[in-house]
Design an enzyme around this catalytic site. Sequence first.
Site, PDB file in Angstrom:
ATOM      1  CG  HIS A  77      -3.307  -1.028  -6.751  1.00 47.07           C
ATOM      2  ND1 HIS A  77      -3.513  -0.309  -5.611  1.00 47.07           N
ATOM      3  CD2 HIS A  77      -3.402  -2.330  -6.373  1.00 47.07           C
ATOM      4  CE1 HIS A  77      -3.733  -1.118  -4.594  1.00 47.07           C
ATOM      5  NE2 HIS A  77      -3.676  -2.368  -5.033  1.00 47.07           N
TER       6      HIS A  77
ATOM      7  NE  ARG B 223      -4.281  -1.391   0.067  1.00 44.64           N
ATOM      8  CZ  ARG B 223      -4.374  -2.448  -0.723  1.00 44.64           C
ATOM      9  NH1 ARG B 223      -3.374  -2.779  -1.525  1.00 44.64           N
ATOM     10  NH2 ARG B 223      -5.465  -3.198  -0.736  1.00 44.64           N
TER      11      ARG B 223
ATOM     12  CG  ASP C  66       1.277  -2.525  -8.413  1.00 49.88           C
ATOM     13  OD1 ASP C  66       1.150  -2.133  -9.590  1.00 49.88           O
ATOM     14  OD2 ASP C  66       0.441  -3.247  -7.838  1.00 49.88           O
TER      15      ASP C  66
ATOM     16  CD  GLU D 112      -3.170   3.111  -5.119  1.00 48.02           C
ATOM     17  OE1 GLU D 112      -1.961   2.848  -4.995  1.00 48.02           O
ATOM     18  OE2 GLU D 112      -4.037   2.244  -5.338  1.00 48.02           O
TER      19      GLU D 112
HETATM   20  P1  NAI Z   1      -1.307 -10.969   5.218  1.00 50.25           P
HETATM   21  O1  NAI Z   1      -2.314 -10.457   6.185  1.00 50.25           O
HETATM   22  O2  NAI Z   1      -1.305 -12.421   4.881  1.00 50.25           O
HETATM   23  O3  NAI Z   1       0.163 -10.609   5.743  1.00 50.25           O
HETATM   24  C1  NAI Z   1       0.520  -9.375   6.296  1.00 50.25           C
HETATM   25  C2  NAI Z   1       1.722  -9.615   7.188  1.00 50.25           C
HETATM   26  O4  NAI Z   1       2.136  -8.340   7.686  1.00 50.25           O
HETATM   27  C3  NAI Z   1       1.421 -10.514   8.396  1.00 50.25           C
HETATM   28  O5  NAI Z   1       2.399 -11.524   8.513  1.00 50.25           O
HETATM   29  C4  NAI Z   1       1.472  -9.540   9.574  1.00 50.25           C
HETATM   30  O6  NAI Z   1       1.922 -10.159  10.791  1.00 50.25           O
HETATM   31  C5  NAI Z   1       2.471  -8.518   9.068  1.00 50.25           C
HETATM   32  N1  NAI Z   1       2.418  -7.269   9.803  1.00 50.25           N
HETATM   33  C6  NAI Z   1       1.348  -6.698  10.425  1.00 50.25           C
HETATM   34  N2  NAI Z   1       1.737  -5.567  11.046  1.00 50.25           N
HETATM   35  C7  NAI Z   1       3.067  -5.427  10.818  1.00 50.25           C
HETATM   36  C8  NAI Z   1       4.031  -4.463  11.206  1.00 50.25           C
HETATM   37  N3  NAI Z   1       3.705  -3.419  11.971  1.00 50.25           N
HETATM   38  N4  NAI Z   1       5.306  -4.632  10.786  1.00 50.25           N
HETATM   39  C9  NAI Z   1       5.651  -5.701  10.024  1.00 50.25           C
HETATM   40  N5  NAI Z   1       4.777  -6.650   9.640  1.00 50.25           N
HETATM   41  C10 NAI Z   1       3.500  -6.519  10.026  1.00 50.25           C
HETATM   42  O7  NAI Z   1      -1.461 -10.066   3.920  1.00 50.25           O
HETATM   43  P2  NAI Z   1      -1.071 -10.440   2.428  1.00 50.25           P
HETATM   44  O8  NAI Z   1      -2.182 -11.180   1.775  1.00 50.25           O
HETATM   45  O9  NAI Z   1       0.299 -11.021   2.397  1.00 50.25           O
HETATM   46  O10 NAI Z   1      -1.051  -8.982   1.763  1.00 50.25           O
HETATM   47  C11 NAI Z   1      -0.123  -8.017   2.171  1.00 50.25           C
HETATM   48  C12 NAI Z   1      -0.564  -6.669   1.640  1.00 50.25           C
HETATM   49  O11 NAI Z   1      -0.452  -6.669   0.222  1.00 50.25           O
HETATM   50  C13 NAI Z   1      -2.055  -6.349   1.894  1.00 50.25           C
HETATM   51  O12 NAI Z   1      -2.223  -5.704   3.142  1.00 50.25           O
HETATM   52  C14 NAI Z   1      -2.423  -5.455   0.754  1.00 50.25           C
HETATM   53  O13 NAI Z   1      -2.347  -4.119   1.195  1.00 50.25           O
HETATM   54  C15 NAI Z   1      -1.343  -5.711  -0.293  1.00 50.25           C
HETATM   55  N6  NAI Z   1      -1.884  -6.214  -1.555  1.00 50.25           N
HETATM   56  C16 NAI Z   1      -1.585  -5.538  -2.710  1.00 50.25           C
HETATM   57  C17 NAI Z   1      -2.062  -5.969  -3.922  1.00 50.25           C
HETATM   58  C18 NAI Z   1      -1.744  -5.247  -5.202  1.00 50.25           C
HETATM   59  O14 NAI Z   1      -2.416  -5.497  -6.222  1.00 50.25           O
HETATM   60  N7  NAI Z   1      -0.745  -4.382  -5.238  1.00 50.25           N
HETATM   61  C19 NAI Z   1      -2.914  -7.161  -4.006  1.00 50.25           C
HETATM   62  C20 NAI Z   1      -3.124  -7.838  -2.744  1.00 50.25           C
HETATM   63  C21 NAI Z   1      -2.634  -7.359  -1.565  1.00 50.25           C
END
Ligand code: NAI
Length: 335
Positions: free
Chosen positions: A299, A238, A262, A267
Amino acid sequence: MRVAFFGTRSYDRHYFDAVNAARPSSEQHELLYLEPRLTAQTAPLAAGFPAVCVFVNDSVTADVIGQLAAGGTKVIALRCAGFNNVDLAAAKSHGITVVRVPAYAPDGVAEFAVALLLTLNRKIHKAYNRVREGNFSLDHLEGFNLAGKTVGVIGTGKIGQIFARIMLGFGCRVLAYDVAPAEDCLKRGVQYVSLDQLAAESDVISLHCPLMPATHHLVNAALLAKMKPGVMLVNTSRGGLIDTKAVIHALKTHHLGALAIDVYEEEEGVFFEDQSVDGVQDDVLARLFTFPNVLVSGHQAFLTKEALSNIASTTLDNLSCLQRGEVCANRVEKS
Ligand code: NAI
């Protein structure tokens, strides 16, 4: 359920129509596709619809939620994983249920982060344009081997774990920072370290943690100063994770070696829109375009056939579940 879709693109309509039509008739939903994003101005379009379906850049503020509730909306179905654009407290106070698609194709997003990294490092985007103009010079196209380099992964959830695995496959040393270390990463030899150590030792840093108050501007001037000179930063998570102005300063001083994004913190209203006629109005984004070592995509990381299909089926399942009066496992609530 009757659903008002905001910010509809051709691919949304294509996949949702196909997935909806393939469901048993009792599980099909009535989908009205609207082109505009959900904002305070467009919220009245949802009047009379029990559900709205929104994406990452729809503006689901308290004001918008109040308008949706007044129009009879009971469900906000996010067709994405992140929910940082939704005022969950306002939704709760209006009795609106918020559901999302927690995982639709984490491989696709991790693979896109790798694609950005490789493109920027090996300057494929420049080579593509040069060659098509008949310029076969290799000047200024040099990159670096990834094998043997240290890659820092911030956030090792579903996407970060896959990204880490791919980097291990390239022969990299992988460091990670997460509030909750992942078993799979530990098993594969990923080393969890403090954010400062990750910053100090990584040649490449990739962001995969969610945007929340604790992670807003995680990459700021102070953290950038701790990073290795010449580090490459990749953000497919993000935009708000990065203080863009601090990053521009680090690019100007050449402390930051390269940036691939991305996502961008401003955005909303820019990405997913064709700005080619009027020109980009955002001066900070426009400044980023002036650097030869910056790669921006709009994105796009999620955009695979598998993801679009999964997004459609999970969103429609979420709506069916709520229609049956059941508790939906993909509900998001204010913690
Ligand atoms: P997820 O929920 O599986 O993993 C997020 C990880 O971040 C978890 O392991 C969590 O413990 C960790 N985390 C939480 N707070 C933290 C902190 N303060 N410091 C370090 N780590 C921390 O999420 P997932 O599915 O891996 O997605 C990650 C991000 O990717 C989403 O939040 C979303 O914003 C983004 N995303 C972007 C897309 C795109 O098209 N560019 C598509 C899908 C997701």
